[in-house]
Design an enzyme around this catalytic site. Sequence first.
Site, PDB file in Angstrom:
ATOM      1  N   ASN A  87       0.809  -1.228   0.000  1.00  0.00           N
ATOM      2  CA  ASN A  87       0.000   0.000   0.000  1.00  0.00           C
ATOM      3  C   ASN A  87       0.846   1.284   0.000  1.00  0.00           C
ATOM      4  O   ASN A  87       0.417   2.297  -0.539  1.00  0.00           O
ATOM      5  CB  ASN A  87      -0.922  -0.027   1.230  1.00  0.00           C
ATOM      6  N   TYR A 154       4.700   9.237 -11.213  1.00  0.00           N
ATOM      7  CA  TYR A 154       3.674   8.489 -10.463  1.00  0.00           C
ATOM      8  C   TYR A 154       2.849   7.614 -11.424  1.00  0.00           C
ATOM      9  O   TYR A 154       2.627   6.428 -11.158  1.00  0.00           O
ATOM     10  CB  TYR A 154       2.773   9.492  -9.734  1.00  0.00           C
ATOM     11  N   LYS A 158       2.805   3.444 -11.223  1.00  0.00           N
ATOM     12  CA  LYS A 158       1.560   2.697 -10.988  1.00  0.00           C
ATOM     13  C   LYS A 158       1.187   1.853 -12.222  1.00  0.00           C
ATOM     14  O   LYS A 158       0.644   0.751 -12.071  1.00  0.00           O
ATOM     15  CB  LYS A 158       0.420   3.655 -10.618  1.00  0.00           C
ATOM     16  N   THR A 191      -6.488  12.017   2.279  1.00  0.00           N
ATOM     17  CA  THR A 191      -5.310  11.610   3.052  1.00  0.00           C
ATOM     18  C   THR A 191      -4.199  12.655   2.871  1.00  0.00           C
ATOM     19  O   THR A 191      -4.353  13.609   2.112  1.00  0.00           O
ATOM     20  CB  THR A 191      -4.761  10.253   2.552  1.00  0.00           C
TER      21      THR A 191
HETATM   22  N1  NAP Z   1      -4.924   9.465  -1.579  1.00  0.00           N
HETATM   23  C1  NAP Z   1      -5.364   9.281  -2.822  1.00  0.00           C
HETATM   24  O1  NAP Z   1      -6.194  10.064  -3.329  1.00  0.00           O
HETATM   25  C2  NAP Z   1      -4.893   8.097  -3.622  1.00  0.00           C
HETATM   26  C3  NAP Z   1      -5.462   7.908  -4.901  1.00  0.00           C
HETATM   27  C4  NAP Z   1      -5.063   6.799  -5.638  1.00  0.00           C
HETATM   28  C5  NAP Z   1      -4.126   5.911  -5.131  1.00  0.00           C
HETATM   29  N2  NAP Z   1      -3.592   6.131  -3.901  1.00  0.00           N
HETATM   30  C6  NAP Z   1      -2.614   5.159  -3.397  1.00  0.00           C
HETATM   31  O2  NAP Z   1      -3.039   4.679  -2.130  1.00  0.00           O
HETATM   32  C7  NAP Z   1      -1.877   4.287  -1.348  1.00  0.00           C
HETATM   33  C8  NAP Z   1      -1.969   4.933   0.027  1.00  0.00           C
HETATM   34  O3  NAP Z   1      -1.949   6.340  -0.155  1.00  0.00           O
HETATM   35  P1  NAP Z   1      -2.406   7.369   0.992  1.00  0.00           P
HETATM   36  O4  NAP Z   1      -3.257   8.358   0.328  1.00  0.00           O
HETATM   37  O5  NAP Z   1      -2.862   6.640   2.180  1.00  0.00           O
HETATM   38  O6  NAP Z   1      -0.995   8.083   1.254  1.00  0.00           O
HETATM   39  P2  NAP Z   1      -0.393   8.793   2.565  1.00  0.00           P
HETATM   40  O7  NAP Z   1      -1.478   9.207   3.488  1.00  0.00           O
HETATM   41  O8  NAP Z   1       0.552   9.790   2.038  1.00  0.00           O
HETATM   42  O9  NAP Z   1       0.424   7.579   3.256  1.00  0.00           O
HETATM   43  C9  NAP Z   1       1.518   7.008   2.592  1.00  0.00           C
HETATM   44  C10 NAP Z   1       2.078   5.866   3.403  1.00  0.00           C
HETATM   45  O10 NAP Z   1       3.214   5.351   2.685  1.00  0.00           O
HETATM   46  C11 NAP Z   1       4.319   5.280   3.577  1.00  0.00           C
HETATM   47  N3  NAP Z   1       5.576   5.575   2.886  1.00  0.00           N
HETATM   48  C12 NAP Z   1       5.843   6.604   2.061  1.00  0.00           C
HETATM   49  N4  NAP Z   1       7.143   6.574   1.709  1.00  0.00           N
HETATM   50  C13 NAP Z   1       7.698   5.513   2.326  1.00  0.00           C
HETATM   51  C14 NAP Z   1       9.020   4.975   2.379  1.00  0.00           C
HETATM   52  N5  NAP Z   1      10.042   5.525   1.713  1.00  0.00           N
HETATM   53  N6  NAP Z   1       9.227   3.864   3.121  1.00  0.00           N
HETATM   54  C15 NAP Z   1       8.220   3.308   3.825  1.00  0.00           C
HETATM   55  N7  NAP Z   1       6.963   3.760   3.813  1.00  0.00           N
HETATM   56  C16 NAP Z   1       6.711   4.867   3.078  1.00  0.00           C
HETATM   57  C17 NAP Z   1       4.049   6.339   4.650  1.00  0.00           C
HETATM   58  O11 NAP Z   1       4.667   5.955   5.878  1.00  0.00           O
HETATM   59  P3  NAP Z   1       5.899   6.726   6.585  1.00  0.00           P
HETATM   60  O12 NAP Z   1       5.811   8.152   6.179  1.00  0.00           O
HETATM   61  O13 NAP Z   1       5.661   6.472   8.037  1.00  0.00           O
HETATM   62  O14 NAP Z   1       7.103   6.019   6.071  1.00  0.00           O
HETATM   63  C18 NAP Z   1       2.539   6.306   4.783  1.00  0.00           C
HETATM   64  O15 NAP Z   1       2.133   5.360   5.749  1.00  0.00           O
HETATM   65  C19 NAP Z   1      -0.665   4.730  -2.162  1.00  0.00           C
HETATM   66  O16 NAP Z   1      -0.132   3.637  -2.841  1.00  0.00           O
HETATM   67  C20 NAP Z   1      -1.241   5.739  -3.150  1.00  0.00           C
HETATM   68  O17 NAP Z   1      -0.476   5.830  -4.319  1.00  0.00           O
HETATM   69  C21 NAP Z   1      -3.952   7.204  -3.133  1.00  0.00           C
END
Ligand code: NAP
Length: 252
Positions: A87, A154, A158, A191
């Site tokens: 994730n 990005y 993906k 998020t």
């Molecule tokens: N939010 C959206 O609208 C959206 C839309 C489509 C897809 N997505 C996908 O959904 C997934 C979750 O996104 P989210 O929105 O929940 O993002 P988020 O709130 O920014 O959280 C990202 C998570 O990834 C971890 N992370 C980032 N860089 C890292 C690294 N170098 N090593 C280890 N962990 C890392 C962070 O943990 P730490 O900072 O603690 O390391 C955090 O827990 C992602 O794959 C994203 O691409 C999100």
Amino acid sequence: MKYAIVTGASKGLGEAITKRLFEEQMAVISVSRTENEELKKLAAEKGVNYRHFSCNLSLDKEIQEVFMEVAHVIFKGEPEEILLFNNAGVIEPIHTVGSLDQTPTIRNIKVNLIAPILITNLFLNKAQHTNTTIQVINVTSGAAVHPIEGWSVYCSSKAGLNMFTQTAALEQWELGTNHKIFAFSPGVMDTKMQETIRSSSQDAFKDLEKFIEFKEKNVLLKADVVAGALVDLVLSGTVESGKVYHINDLLK
Ligand SMILES: NC(=O)c1ccc[n+]([C@@H]2O[C@H](COP(=O)([O-])OP(=O)(O)OC[C@H]3O[C@@H](n4cnc5c(N)ncnc54)[C@H](OP(=O)(O)O)[C@@H]3O)[C@@H](O)[C@H]2O)c1
């Protein structure tokens, strides 16, 4: 016993997935750079088996070391199933091509694509000659199939993740295993990642206004709603390996 591994469990969708898995009394291993103290407390209250491993998923040496240990911890319990939620993700760099910095560009591909490939490979390898079934959930994005100006890295990472998912699923089908691997596109969620998107510059990101409006008009999906739909799918036993699911297919 079933075990779940959730990368990026410290925030956003990963945190919501973990909370939903706690409701199912499932043992969870969280992997990210920072630890979410609320999850630790919640697990203790609910009496759920939970451990956090700190790992920077942009560093392949750390991935190898940490996930070898995670695999050791999990496989010694001879689990019936492991749910691997790949994730964790990063959106940056948000810039047009020609203005991309090297470090965030490489980090994006490492976290979004290389880490899920290496972790999936390690677990499918370790599952050989065991009775453990692996279910891999690769969190992707609509940006994998729709080019978005300013998000070339990005979108590419993906898109690569979707193709990796489809190819690995075909291989497992051919090998006759029970392992499943699928991708899940969660839609636009409220998020930290969206905060990062809204703080980018208009020059770098043509659709900035549209994303600011998503927040103002309150149309962003809540991470707990998305996580609930995903976990229901995963636990339903009806997952089609190789498929790219979209949240809209699950919420209608
Ligand atoms: N939010 C959206 O609208 C959206 C839309 C489509 C897809 N997505 C996908 O959904 C997934 C979750 O996104 P989210 O929105 O929940 O993002 P988020 O709130 O920014 O959280 C990202 C998570 O990834 C971890 N992370 C980032 N860089 C890292 C690294 N170098 N090593 C280890 N962990 C890392 C962070 O943990 P730490 O900072 O603690 O390391 C955090 O827990 C992602 O794959 C994203 O691409 C999100």
